[in-house]
Design a protein around this motif. Sequence first.
Motif, PDB file in Angstrom:
ATOM      1  N   LEU A  31       0.770  -1.302  -0.117  1.00 54.13           N
ATOM      2  CA  LEU A  31      -0.130   0.082   0.131  1.00 54.13           C
ATOM      3  C   LEU A  31       1.096   1.255  -0.123  1.00 54.13           C
ATOM      4  CD1 LEU A  31      -2.952   1.101   0.052  1.00 54.13           C
ATOM      5  CD2 LEU A  31      -2.771   0.927   2.384  1.00 54.13           C
ATOM      6  N   HIS A  32       2.063   1.177   0.768  1.00 49.20           N
ATOM      7  CA  HIS A  32       2.905   2.291   0.708  1.00 49.20           C
ATOM      8  C   HIS A  32       3.230   2.652  -0.486  1.00 49.20           C
ATOM      9  CE1 HIS A  32       6.243   5.027   1.859  1.00 49.20           C
ATOM     10  NE2 HIS A  32       6.871   4.414   1.232  1.00 49.20           N
ATOM     11  N   HIS A  33       3.817   1.659  -1.271  1.00 50.25           N
ATOM     12  CA  HIS A  33       4.466   1.811  -2.651  1.00 50.25           C
ATOM     13  C   HIS A  33       3.390   2.208  -3.670  1.00 50.25           C
ATOM     14  CE1 HIS A  33       8.210   0.464  -1.542  1.00 50.25           C
ATOM     15  NE2 HIS A  33       8.088  -0.792  -0.947  1.00 50.25           N
ATOM     16  N   ALA A  34       2.280   1.939  -3.301  1.00 51.75           N
ATOM     17  CA  ALA A  34       1.119   2.459  -4.444  1.00 51.75           C
ATOM     18  C   ALA A  34       0.821   3.742  -4.210  1.00 51.75           C
ATOM     19  CB  ALA A  34      -0.288   1.614  -4.164  1.00 51.75           C
ATOM     20  N   ASP A  89       3.930   5.921  -5.405  1.00 48.06           N
ATOM     21  CA  ASP A  89       3.920   5.973  -6.752  1.00 48.06           C
ATOM     22  C   ASP A  89       2.884   6.844  -7.368  1.00 48.06           C
ATOM     23  OD1 ASP A  89       6.082   4.125  -6.643  1.00 48.06           O
ATOM     24  OD2 ASP A  89       5.121   2.423  -7.304  1.00 48.06           O
ATOM     25  N   LYS A  90       1.919   7.358  -6.550  1.00 47.34           N
ATOM     26  CA  LYS A  90       1.055   8.169  -6.803  1.00 47.34           C
ATOM     27  C   LYS A  90      -0.271   7.501  -7.632  1.00 47.34           C
ATOM     28  CE  LYS A  90       3.414  12.423  -6.589  1.00 47.34           C
ATOM     29  NZ  LYS A  90       3.747  12.204  -5.239  1.00 47.34           N
ATOM     30  N   LYS A  91      -0.295   6.203  -7.152  1.00 50.30           N
ATOM     31  CA  LYS A  91      -1.556   5.321  -7.821  1.00 50.30           C
ATOM     32  C   LYS A  91      -2.478   5.550  -6.871  1.00 50.30           C
ATOM     33  CE  LYS A  91       1.355   1.811  -9.910  1.00 50.30           C
ATOM     34  NZ  LYS A  91       2.159   0.623  -9.350  1.00 50.30           N
ATOM     35  N   ILE A  92      -2.514   6.164  -5.833  1.00 47.81           N
ATOM     36  CA  ILE A  92      -3.609   6.136  -4.912  1.00 47.81           C
ATOM     37  C   ILE A  92      -3.374   7.718  -4.440  1.00 47.81           C
ATOM     38  CG2 ILE A  92      -4.885   5.770  -2.791  1.00 47.81           C
ATOM     39  CD1 ILE A  92      -3.563   2.720  -3.088  1.00 47.81           C
ATOM     40  N   GLN A  93      -4.314   8.760  -3.975  1.00 48.51           N
ATOM     41  CA  GLN A  93      -4.357   9.857  -3.432  1.00 48.51           C
ATOM     42  C   GLN A  93      -4.547   9.563  -1.839  1.00 48.51           C
ATOM     43  OE1 GLN A  93      -2.666  12.397  -4.653  1.00 48.51           O
ATOM     44  NE2 GLN A  93      -4.584  13.781  -4.842  1.00 48.51           N
ATOM     45  N   ALA A  94      -3.541   9.203  -1.039  1.00 49.80           N
ATOM     46  CA  ALA A  94      -3.928   9.126   0.231  1.00 49.80           C
ATOM     47  C   ALA A  94      -2.926   9.248   1.037  1.00 49.80           C
ATOM     48  CB  ALA A  94      -4.609   7.833   0.464  1.00 49.80           C
ATOM     49  N   LYS A  95      -2.652   9.230   2.369  1.00 51.14           N
ATOM     50  CA  LYS A  95      -1.345   9.315   3.047  1.00 51.14           C
ATOM     51  C   LYS A  95      -1.468   8.272   4.453  1.00 51.14           C
ATOM     52  CE  LYS A  95       1.538  12.580   5.718  1.00 51.14           C
ATOM     53  NZ  LYS A  95       1.737  13.752   6.428  1.00 51.14           N
ATOM     54  N   ILE A  96      -0.424   7.465   4.356  1.00 55.79           N
ATOM     55  CA  ILE A  96      -0.355   6.443   5.627  1.00 55.79           C
ATOM     56  C   ILE A  96       0.311   7.661   7.016  1.00 55.79           C
ATOM     57  CG2 ILE A  96       0.681   4.572   6.734  1.00 55.79           C
ATOM     58  CD1 ILE A  96       0.497   3.333   3.832  1.00 55.79           C
ATOM     59  N   VAL A  97      -0.504   7.880   8.015  1.00 52.49           N
ATOM     60  CA  VAL A  97      -0.234   8.814   8.820  1.00 52.49           C
ATOM     61  C   VAL A  97       0.310   8.010  10.236  1.00 52.49           C
ATOM     62  CG1 VAL A  97      -1.649  10.539   8.000  1.00 52.49           C
ATOM     63  CG2 VAL A  97      -2.687   8.876   9.662  1.00 52.49           C
ATOM     64  N   VAL A  98       0.261   6.693  10.250  1.00 53.46           N
ATOM     65  CA  VAL A  98       0.778   6.164  11.271  1.00 53.46           C
ATOM     66  C   VAL A  98       0.352   4.660  11.110  1.00 53.46           C
ATOM     67  CG1 VAL A  98      -1.682   6.248  12.772  1.00 53.46           C
ATOM     68  CG2 VAL A  98       0.587   6.411  14.076  1.00 53.46           C
TER      69      VAL A  98
END
Length: 194
Positions: A18-21, A24-33
Amino acid sequence: MLNIAIFASGHGSNFEALHHAIADKKIQAKIVVVISNNSSSGALSLAQSFNIPAFHISQQQFSDPNLFHQKILKTLQSSNTNFIVLAGYMKKLDPAITRVFADRIINIHPALLPKYGGEGMFGMNVHNAVIAAKENESGATVHFVNDEYDKGSIIAQQKITIEANDTPETLAAKVLTVEHELLPSVVRMFSERI
Ligand code: GRF
Protein backbone atom coordinates in the motif's frame (compact mmCIF):
# COMPACT_ATOMS: atom_id res chain seq x y z
CA MET A 1 -7.79 13.07 1.61
CA LEU A 2 -7.64 9.65 3.24
CA ASN A 3 -5.38 9.74 6.28
CA ILE A 4 -4.75 6.08 6.86
CA ALA A 5 -3.71 4.28 10.04
CA ILE A 6 -2.27 0.83 9.45
CA PHE A 7 -2.63 -1.84 12.13
CA ALA A 8 -0.30 -4.78 11.64
CA SER A 9 1.19 -7.57 13.73
CA GLY A 10 3.29 -9.50 11.23
CA HIS A 11 5.67 -8.99 8.32
CA GLY A 12 3.87 -5.94 6.99
CA SER A 13 3.97 -6.88 3.31
CA ASN A 14 0.43 -5.57 2.74
CA PHE A 15 1.39 -2.28 4.39
CA GLU A 16 4.47 -2.17 2.16
CA ALA A 17 2.38 -2.78 -0.99
CA LEU A 18 0.00 0.00 0.00
CA HIS A 19 2.84 2.36 0.83
CA HIS A 20 4.40 1.80 -2.60
CA ALA A 21 1.10 2.34 -4.40
CA ILE A 22 0.74 5.68 -2.59
CA ALA A 23 4.39 6.66 -3.15
CA ASP A 24 3.95 5.85 -6.87
CA LYS A 25 0.93 8.20 -6.86
CA LYS A 26 -1.47 5.43 -7.85
CA ILE A 27 -3.53 6.38 -4.79
CA GLN A 28 -4.17 9.86 -3.40
CA ALA A 29 -3.83 9.13 0.31
CA LYS A 30 -1.39 9.33 3.16
CA ILE A 31 -0.39 6.68 5.68
CA VAL A 32 -0.23 8.82 8.81
CA VAL A 33 0.57 6.20 11.43
CA VAL A 34 1.39 2.52 11.88
CA ILE A 35 0.34 0.72 15.05
CA SER A 36 1.44 -2.75 16.07
CA ASN A 37 0.78 -4.90 19.12
CA ASN A 38 4.01 -6.78 18.34
CA SER A 39 7.31 -5.03 19.02
CA SER A 40 9.11 -7.20 16.46
CA SER A 41 6.57 -6.69 13.68
CA GLY A 42 8.19 -6.01 10.32
CA ALA A 43 5.58 -3.30 9.84
CA LEU A 44 7.23 -1.16 12.56
CA SER A 45 10.68 -1.33 10.98
CA LEU A 46 9.25 -0.74 7.50
CA ALA A 47 7.41 2.32 8.82
CA GLN A 48 10.64 3.69 10.26
CA SER A 49 12.40 3.22 6.94
CA PHE A 50 9.53 5.06 5.20
CA ASN A 51 9.57 7.85 7.83
CA ILE A 52 6.04 7.08 8.93
CA PRO A 53 5.29 7.46 12.66
CA ALA A 54 5.06 3.98 14.16
CA PHE A 55 4.00 2.85 17.62
CA HIS A 56 4.15 -0.40 19.50
CA ILE A 57 0.99 -0.38 21.59
CA SER A 58 0.21 -3.58 23.41
CA GLN A 59 -2.37 -4.48 26.01
CA GLN A 60 0.48 -5.74 28.24
CA GLN A 61 1.68 -2.15 28.67
CA PHE A 62 -1.54 -1.23 30.51
CA SER A 63 -3.03 -2.42 33.78
CA ASP A 64 -6.53 -1.57 32.56
CA PRO A 65 -7.69 -2.65 29.07
CA ASN A 66 -9.63 0.61 28.73
CA LEU A 67 -6.39 2.55 28.99
CA PHE A 68 -5.04 0.44 26.13
CA HIS A 69 -8.04 1.29 23.92
CA GLN A 70 -7.84 4.94 24.93
CA LYS A 71 -4.15 5.04 24.00
CA ILE A 72 -4.98 3.68 20.54
CA LEU A 73 -7.81 6.20 20.12
CA LYS A 74 -5.57 9.09 21.16
CA THR A 75 -2.84 7.95 18.77
CA LEU A 76 -5.39 7.83 15.94
CA GLN A 77 -6.78 11.23 16.80
CA SER A 78 -3.43 12.93 17.15
CA SER A 79 -2.37 11.64 13.74
CA ASN A 80 -5.65 12.85 12.17
CA THR A 81 -6.59 9.34 11.08
CA ASN A 82 -9.85 9.14 9.16
CA PHE A 83 -9.50 5.62 7.76
CA ILE A 84 -8.10 2.39 9.25
CA VAL A 85 -6.59 -0.55 7.39
CA LEU A 86 -6.06 -3.78 9.31
CA ALA A 87 -3.21 -5.45 7.45
CA GLY A 88 -2.50 -8.62 9.38
CA TYR A 89 -3.51 -7.27 12.80
CA MET A 90 -3.95 -10.19 15.17
CA LYS A 91 -6.10 -8.45 17.76
CA LYS A 92 -9.76 -7.60 17.77
CA LEU A 93 -10.42 -3.86 17.86
CA ASP A 94 -12.46 -2.78 20.83
CA PRO A 95 -15.97 -1.39 20.20
CA ALA A 96 -14.65 1.90 21.67
CA ILE A 97 -12.60 2.15 18.46
CA THR A 98 -14.93 0.53 15.91
CA ARG A 99 -17.72 2.87 17.05
CA VAL A 100 -15.67 5.99 16.36
CA PHE A 101 -14.51 4.73 12.96
CA ALA A 102 -17.69 2.93 11.86
CA ASP A 103 -17.58 2.12 8.10
CA ARG A 104 -14.04 3.46 7.96
CA ILE A 105 -12.18 0.30 8.99
CA ILE A 106 -11.29 -2.41 6.51
CA ASN A 107 -9.47 -5.72 6.88
CA ILE A 108 -7.77 -8.04 4.42
CA HIS A 109 -8.35 -11.76 4.88
CA PRO A 110 -6.50 -14.53 3.01
CA ALA A 111 -9.54 -16.55 1.89
CA LEU A 112 -12.87 -16.15 0.15
CA LEU A 113 -15.11 -15.11 3.03
CA PRO A 114 -17.59 -16.10 4.37
CA LYS A 115 -15.72 -19.39 4.04
CA TYR A 116 -12.59 -19.89 6.17
CA GLY A 117 -13.16 -16.91 8.44
CA GLY A 118 -13.89 -16.39 12.12
CA GLU A 119 -11.94 -16.83 15.30
CA GLY A 120 -8.79 -18.92 14.88
CA MET A 121 -8.85 -18.59 11.09
CA PHE A 122 -5.68 -16.64 10.48
CA GLY A 123 -2.30 -17.21 8.84
CA MET A 124 -1.49 -20.79 7.87
CA ASN A 125 -4.60 -22.11 9.67
CA VAL A 126 -6.61 -20.72 6.77
CA HIS A 127 -4.48 -22.23 4.01
CA ASN A 128 -4.19 -25.60 5.80
CA ALA A 129 -7.99 -25.75 6.06
CA VAL A 130 -8.53 -24.78 2.42
CA ILE A 131 -6.10 -27.45 1.15
CA ALA A 132 -7.52 -30.09 3.55
CA ALA A 133 -11.00 -29.39 2.18
CA LYS A 134 -9.69 -29.92 -1.38
CA GLU A 135 -11.10 -26.60 -2.56
CA ASN A 136 -10.58 -25.70 -6.22
CA GLU A 137 -10.20 -22.03 -5.50
CA SER A 138 -9.23 -19.59 -2.80
CA GLY A 139 -8.29 -15.93 -2.78
CA ALA A 140 -8.40 -12.76 -0.76
CA THR A 141 -11.22 -10.69 0.68
CA VAL A 142 -11.36 -7.08 1.81
CA HIS A 143 -14.25 -6.38 4.15
CA PHE A 144 -15.52 -3.82 6.61
CA VAL A 145 -14.67 -4.48 10.23
CA ASN A 146 -17.37 -4.74 12.84
CA ASP A 147 -17.37 -6.32 16.28
CA GLU A 148 -17.35 -9.93 15.02
CA TYR A 149 -14.33 -11.64 13.47
CA ASP A 150 -14.47 -11.51 9.65
CA LYS A 151 -18.21 -10.79 9.61
CA GLY A 152 -18.36 -7.21 8.28
CA SER A 153 -19.73 -6.78 4.78
CA ILE A 154 -17.52 -7.79 1.91
CA ILE A 155 -16.12 -4.98 -0.26
CA ALA A 156 -14.06 -6.92 -2.81
CA GLN A 157 -12.63 -10.34 -3.48
CA GLN A 158 -10.04 -11.72 -5.84
CA LYS A 159 -9.95 -15.44 -6.64
CA ILE A 160 -7.13 -17.77 -7.50
CA THR A 161 -7.29 -21.33 -8.82
CA ILE A 162 -5.80 -24.04 -6.65
CA GLU A 163 -3.72 -26.53 -8.63
CA ALA A 164 -3.48 -30.24 -7.72
CA ASN A 165 0.12 -29.81 -6.56
CA ASP A 166 -0.52 -26.75 -4.37
CA THR A 167 0.42 -27.05 -0.71
CA PRO A 168 -0.66 -24.72 2.11
CA GLU A 169 2.68 -22.92 1.63
CA THR A 170 2.38 -22.42 -2.14
CA LEU A 171 -1.24 -21.36 -1.66
CA ALA A 172 -0.21 -18.82 1.02
CA ALA A 173 2.33 -17.30 -1.37
CA LYS A 174 -0.19 -17.09 -4.23
CA VAL A 175 -2.86 -15.51 -2.04
CA LEU A 176 -0.40 -12.97 -0.63
CA THR A 177 0.50 -11.85 -4.16
CA VAL A 178 -3.18 -11.30 -4.86
CA GLU A 179 -3.59 -9.42 -1.55
CA HIS A 180 -0.90 -6.96 -2.62
CA GLU A 181 -3.06 -5.98 -5.61
CA LEU A 182 -6.46 -6.17 -3.98
CA LEU A 183 -5.79 -4.06 -0.90
CA PRO A 184 -4.37 -1.04 -2.79
CA SER A 185 -7.21 -1.26 -5.32
CA VAL A 186 -9.83 -1.09 -2.55
CA VAL A 187 -8.05 1.77 -0.76
CA ARG A 188 -7.91 3.58 -4.07
CA MET A 189 -11.67 3.21 -4.41
CA PHE A 190 -12.18 4.80 -0.98
CA SER A 191 -9.69 7.55 -1.77
CA GLU A 192 -11.73 8.51 -4.82
CA ARG A 193 -14.95 8.67 -2.81
CA ILE A 194 -13.77 11.05 -0.12
C1 GRF B 1 -2.18 -11.53 5.26
O1 GRF B 1 -2.30 -12.81 4.73
C2 GRF B 1 -3.55 -10.98 5.60
O2 GRF B 1 -4.56 -11.45 4.77
C3 GRF B 1 -3.77 -11.51 6.99
O3 GRF B 1 -2.51 -11.45 7.59
C4 GRF B 1 -1.48 -11.54 6.60
C5 GRF B 1 -0.58 -10.35 6.78
O4 GRF B 1 0.56 -10.42 5.99
N1 GRF B 1 -4.82 -10.77 7.67
P1 GRF B 1 1.58 -9.20 5.98
O5 GRF B 1 1.96 -8.93 7.43
O6 GRF B 1 0.88 -8.03 5.36
O7 GRF B 1 2.75 -9.67 5.18
